[in-house]
Design an enzyme around this catalytic site. Sequence first.
Site, PDB file in Angstrom:
ATOM      1  CE  LYS A 197      -3.592  -2.469   3.069  1.00  0.00           C
ATOM      2  NZ  LYS A 197      -4.140  -2.511   4.047  1.00  0.00           N
ATOM      3  CG  ASP A 232      -7.819  -4.834   6.708  1.00  0.00           C
ATOM      4  OD1 ASP A 232      -7.266  -5.885   6.517  1.00  0.00           O
ATOM      5  OD2 ASP A 232      -7.255  -3.779   5.641  1.00  0.00           O
TER       6      ASP A 232
END
Length: 492
Positions: A197, A232
């Site tokens: 990311k 997550d």
Amino acid sequence: MSVSVSVTVTVTSTVGPFLPRSHRRSTTAVRSNKVSVGPTRLLTKLKQDCATPLPLLHHVADAMSSEMRAGLSSVDGPGLPMIPTYVHTLPSGNEKGLFYALDLGGTNFRVLRVQLGGKDDRVIDVDFDQVAIPHDLMFATSEELFDFIALGLAKFVDKEDSRFHFPPGRKREIGFTFSFPVKQTSIDSGILIKWTKGFAVSGTVGRDVVACLNEALERQGLDMRVSALVNDTVGTLAGAEYYDNDAKVAVILGTGTNACYIEKLSAIPKLQGHVSSSGKMIISTEWGAFSNGLPLTVFDREMDAASINPGHHIFEKTISGMYLGEIVRRVLVNMAEEEGLFGISVPQKLSMPFILGTPDLSAMQQDNSGDLQAVGSLLYDKAGLESNLSERKTVLEVCDTIVKRGGSLAGAGIVGILQKMEEDSKGLIFGKRSVVAIDGGLYENYPQYRTYLQHSVKELLGTEKSNNVVIEHSKDGSGIGGALLAASNSMY
């Protein structure tokens, strides 16, 4: 916390990690006097290259299932990483007390405080702060990043009133939702495999991220203990299953993407000999690493080559929020250079990587006005582009082409996971109600992406099977789930 929408699948801006790249004929914005002719040749080729016909989607789903199996069989062999999470049981609903969660998932982090009241009251109260991570910290040292996070946590705790004072000797317990590839060795420890990311923090890869956080907490004088390390997707699954026992899969579609699901230990050869009272474990697929049979364009390949991890995480670069805007920008630059879209020259701002974010694409696609004024304003504000109606329509077609591909492929990935689970359980997935919980800003805030994903799932499964598959939007599930897993793994 979760909102379910029914299809009959029962469907219930970021600066990126890319190196500067010069573009030919980059100048300030100048328009020609003539009205630009629609760039039909390049647009037609783009649509062909990005097409996701049903046979291609079936191939992607089947390949996803196959690579899941390969990844479960060996640690460093072929297939997806399929990382064991050491989460054997999900929260039961009986958990009580005050617990915290730290959710580091991308360009910001959240700190949550959750009051649990057991079976009857469930989640009594939730407070949270969200903190943006400065861009320079994405390339800083491990100590600098974790000190910044611990400081945010300390400020959050400092604002607490007398209701939240803990008895002497009892530590605050925190669930650490850490959404990067980790080799987990227990419920409260894990070695960072690599940053994704857009993060390139030095000194963390190969280290236990819980130790990194604990050391930073100690430097801040915080009496806290990490009782669960999860990503997550695992947090989202825990949060969804807390309210709906049919939740079996969780997917994150935001800045980045990942998926996890509940797997039988007997189906994980690389964990042979591992014992669990439930006989199950949540597996983090790390499906961003998938690349088999994807419909890629020259723009995808150029973007990948300029990234900090070329050749890796191709699925993520095709379907996640960090990259969709950048792909569209690269297409528009090419159309401007090759076919004169927007006039006689390429505006300098349009040549800046990541000047267009995925939220910008979504905002443009919500413009239903006759003259597409919102599209024109956004193109001018963001990229210095003056545009006529024909050009704005072309921009929307480019956006829709890239977003349709992304949403459709994400749907195929979900079907691949469900297929793998169904093959091992014969009827326990498609023969009864099965919930897929999805969280993330891309899925939540981009209606067209959401629609394409849901249509892809329904098209692949057919009406009968898709009637039993429920796609739920589990808003903020990962943070709540982190606190729930801290509670279910509490030392007290």
